[in-house]
Design an enzyme around this catalytic site. Structure first.
Site, PDB file in Angstrom:
ATOM      1  N   TRP A  32     -36.545  76.964  34.316  1.00  0.00           N
ATOM      2  CA  TRP A  32     -37.124  75.810  33.636  1.00  0.00           C
ATOM      3  C   TRP A  32     -38.382  76.205  32.868  1.00  0.00           C
ATOM      4  O   TRP A  32     -38.567  75.832  31.714  1.00  0.00           O
ATOM      5  CB  TRP A  32     -37.417  74.708  34.643  1.00  0.00           C
ATOM      6  CG  TRP A  32     -37.915  73.397  34.104  1.00  0.00           C
ATOM      7  CD1 TRP A  32     -38.810  72.571  34.722  1.00  0.00           C
ATOM      8  CD2 TRP A  32     -37.537  72.722  32.897  1.00  0.00           C
ATOM      9  NE1 TRP A  32     -39.016  71.437  33.970  1.00  0.00           N
ATOM     10  CE2 TRP A  32     -38.249  71.506  32.844  1.00  0.00           C
ATOM     11  CE3 TRP A  32     -36.686  73.039  31.843  1.00  0.00           C
ATOM     12  CZ2 TRP A  32     -38.129  70.597  31.789  1.00  0.00           C
ATOM     13  CZ3 TRP A  32     -36.565  72.140  30.778  1.00  0.00           C
ATOM     14  CH2 TRP A  32     -37.274  70.938  30.761  1.00  0.00           C
ATOM     15  N   LYS A 100     -40.047  68.453  39.666  1.00  0.00           N
ATOM     16  CA  LYS A 100     -39.422  67.256  40.230  1.00  0.00           C
ATOM     17  C   LYS A 100     -39.300  67.433  41.740  1.00  0.00           C
ATOM     18  O   LYS A 100     -38.502  68.252  42.209  1.00  0.00           O
ATOM     19  CB  LYS A 100     -38.052  67.019  39.604  1.00  0.00           C
ATOM     20  CG  LYS A 100     -38.110  66.782  38.095  1.00  0.00           C
ATOM     21  CD  LYS A 100     -36.735  66.712  37.462  1.00  0.00           C
ATOM     22  CE  LYS A 100     -36.836  66.491  35.957  1.00  0.00           C
ATOM     23  NZ  LYS A 100     -35.511  66.455  35.297  1.00  0.00           N
ATOM     24  N   SER A 132     -31.620  73.201  32.168  1.00  0.00           N
ATOM     25  CA  SER A 132     -32.301  74.319  31.516  1.00  0.00           C
ATOM     26  C   SER A 132     -31.339  75.291  30.834  1.00  0.00           C
ATOM     27  O   SER A 132     -31.656  75.842  29.769  1.00  0.00           O
ATOM     28  CB  SER A 132     -33.181  75.060  32.523  1.00  0.00           C
ATOM     29  OG  SER A 132     -32.439  75.470  33.650  1.00  0.00           O
ATOM     30  N   LYS A 183     -33.451  61.094  41.544  1.00  0.00           N
ATOM     31  CA  LYS A 183     -32.051  61.322  41.156  1.00  0.00           C
ATOM     32  C   LYS A 183     -31.505  62.603  41.772  1.00  0.00           C
ATOM     33  O   LYS A 183     -30.283  62.772  41.874  1.00  0.00           O
ATOM     34  CB  LYS A 183     -31.907  61.310  39.637  1.00  0.00           C
ATOM     35  CG  LYS A 183     -32.745  62.330  38.887  1.00  0.00           C
ATOM     36  CD  LYS A 183     -32.147  63.722  38.853  1.00  0.00           C
ATOM     37  CE  LYS A 183     -33.142  64.722  38.305  1.00  0.00           C
ATOM     38  NZ  LYS A 183     -32.634  66.115  38.328  1.00  0.00           N
ATOM     39  N   ASP A 236     -31.373  61.083  33.208  1.00  0.00           N
ATOM     40  CA  ASP A 236     -31.439  62.278  34.049  1.00  0.00           C
ATOM     41  C   ASP A 236     -30.397  62.224  35.159  1.00  0.00           C
ATOM     42  O   ASP A 236     -29.782  63.232  35.511  1.00  0.00           O
ATOM     43  CB  ASP A 236     -32.847  62.410  34.635  1.00  0.00           C
ATOM     44  CG  ASP A 236     -33.153  63.825  35.104  1.00  0.00           C
ATOM     45  OD1 ASP A 236     -32.273  64.698  34.983  1.00  0.00           O
ATOM     46  OD2 ASP A 236     -34.276  64.065  35.578  1.00  0.00           O
ATOM     47  N   SER A 246     -26.109  71.595  37.673  1.00  0.00           N
ATOM     48  CA  SER A 246     -27.102  71.000  38.567  1.00  0.00           C
ATOM     49  C   SER A 246     -27.009  71.622  39.954  1.00  0.00           C
ATOM     50  O   SER A 246     -25.961  71.589  40.600  1.00  0.00           O
ATOM     51  CB  SER A 246     -26.889  69.487  38.669  1.00  0.00           C
ATOM     52  OG  SER A 246     -27.576  68.956  39.785  1.00  0.00           O
ATOM     53  N   ARG A 247     -28.116  72.172  40.429  1.00  0.00           N
ATOM     54  CA  ARG A 247     -28.142  72.794  41.749  1.00  0.00           C
ATOM     55  C   ARG A 247     -27.919  71.764  42.845  1.00  0.00           C
ATOM     56  O   ARG A 247     -27.250  72.041  43.848  1.00  0.00           O
ATOM     57  CB  ARG A 247     -29.480  73.507  41.948  1.00  0.00           C
ATOM     58  CG  ARG A 247     -29.684  74.685  41.018  1.00  0.00           C
ATOM     59  CD  ARG A 247     -31.128  75.088  40.918  1.00  0.00           C
ATOM     60  NE  ARG A 247     -31.931  74.051  40.272  1.00  0.00           N
ATOM     61  CZ  ARG A 247     -33.232  74.158  40.039  1.00  0.00           C
ATOM     62  NH1 ARG A 247     -33.882  75.227  40.426  1.00  0.00           N
ATOM     63  NH2 ARG A 247     -33.883  73.190  39.437  1.00  0.00           N
ATOM     64  N   GLU A 273     -34.200  71.168  44.775  1.00  0.00           N
ATOM     65  CA  GLU A 273     -35.299  70.291  45.197  1.00  0.00           C
ATOM     66  C   GLU A 273     -34.829  69.040  45.928  1.00  0.00           C
ATOM     67  O   GLU A 273     -35.565  68.452  46.720  1.00  0.00           O
ATOM     68  CB  GLU A 273     -36.145  69.886  43.980  1.00  0.00           C
ATOM     69  CG  GLU A 273     -36.905  71.024  43.322  1.00  0.00           C
ATOM     70  CD  GLU A 273     -38.099  71.505  44.137  1.00  0.00           C
ATOM     71  OE1 GLU A 273     -38.270  71.041  45.282  1.00  0.00           O
ATOM     72  OE2 GLU A 273     -38.851  72.350  43.625  1.00  0.00           O
TER      73      GLU A 273
END
Length: 339
Positions: A32, A100, A132, A183, A236, A246-247, A273
């Site tokens: 990022w 985030k 990213s 989110k 988002d 998306s992790r 996260e």
């Protein structure tokens, strides 16, 4: 005619950056931070990257800069903010937080941590549907920069805006930050939904109810309702809940496939996260007595209390109620195991 006008306006905006080159310190050299560095360099700005892994001096990196951008993972926010406080920045330099998450010890957001450490600097939140890898591929994207100091938000908007990255401003940093943070919890649930192959109907229902849950939490904590329908909220969430990039989505998908959390995290090889955020969110929900049924099931799943299938069954079997209601829990003496 309108298309030409828009093109000319954007070209004038892009060219204006050439005469306003700034020196940026970007804290965090992960994917990022590197993506943000690429966007800034594209606009002709000088970028200095700092990370403990790079072995360079944070004092040298932030010396005489025009803007500081924090893109470090949540565990590093507090110690880094304290470092910057000890070093001291040039007067009124905006600090942009692009992290985030929620702090495990204090339950604070990144902007709250930065505000406490650097109260004499305007704090700007940058958040939006910004995967990213897509930004690195120079695909078009949009984001929001939010601050109580609208002049600072305008500066950040001009630094990053280009023909491939559209930046909007907002005066609601709380809502902007919470939308991007909360989110991540829902993205885990979305990954579970897809991993179990529950179909489009189920996922549509999940995301719609999840947005209601995010709004309930976010407004209770001080965000503005309309913010959660914007880029940093719904936008988002749609990006993160529908992409294998998306992790957090991949965490949920992996759990639905029967893998352990440890196995999934090892495969991702980077921070998700949403795992930490879920645990902190449940702490906040208990403290504030906020009803968070979807987040609660994600919490139970991450903590090996239920299986993915049991989480889905529990959500489908909840008591019937109107679609819209306040959602604040009435305290019960027997309610000791959930928010």
């Amino acid at each position: 005619m309108q298309s030409n006008l828009n093109t000319n306006t954007q070209e004038n905006l892009d060219s204006s950056f050439d005469s306003q080159d700034k020196i940026l310190a970007i804290l965090g050299a992960g994917r990022w931070g590197s993506a943000l560095a690429g966007l800034a360099r594209y606009n002709g700005h000088q970028v200095r990257l700092w990370s403990p892994s790079l072995g360079n001096s944070i004092e040298d990196v932030v010396a005489d800069v025009d803007l500081v951008i924090s893109a470090i993972s949540m565990p590093g926010v507090s110690p880094t903010a304290n470092q910057i406080k000890a070093i001291g920045l040039r007067e009124n330099i905006p600090i942009v937080t692009a992290t985030k998450g929620l702090d495990t010890e204090t339950t604070c957001t990144p902007s709250q941590i930065w505000s406490a450490c650097c109260s004499d600097h305007p704090i700007v939140v940058l958040s939006g549907p910004n995967l990213s890898k897509e930004i690195e591929q120079e695909l078009p994207a949009a984001t929001v920069v939010a601050s109580l100091d609208i002049d600072a938000a305008n500066i950040v908007q001009q630094v990053f805006s280009s023909k491939r990255f559209r930046v909007y401003t907002s005066s609601d940093p709380v809502g902007t930050e919470l939308g991007g943070t909360l989110k991540n919890v829902i993205a885990i649930a979305a990954g579970v939904c897809d991993g179990l192959h529950l179909g489009t109907n189920a996922k549509s229902g999940l995301l719609t109810r999840a947005l209601t849950e995010i709004i309930r939490i976010g407004t209770h904590l001080g965000g503005q309702k309309e913010t959660f329908f914007g880029l940093s909220g719904l936008g988002d969430m749609l990006a993160t809940c529908n992409s294998n990039l998306s992790r957090n989505y991949r965490v949920g998908y992996g759990l639905a496939e029967g893998k352990t959390l440890e196995e999934v995290i090892a495969e991702i090889e980077t921070t998700a996260e949403g795992v930490n955020t879920t645990n902190v969110l449940i702490e906040i929900a208990r403290r504030e007595q906020i009803n968070v049924p979807i987040s609660w099931k994600v919490y139970q799943l991450l903590n090996n209390q239920i299986t993915p299938q049991q989480a889905v069954e529990a959500l489908m079997e909840r008591d019937l109620k109107p679609e819209f209601y306040e959602g604040i829990i009435q305290p019960k003496s027997s309610d000791t195991h959930q928010p």
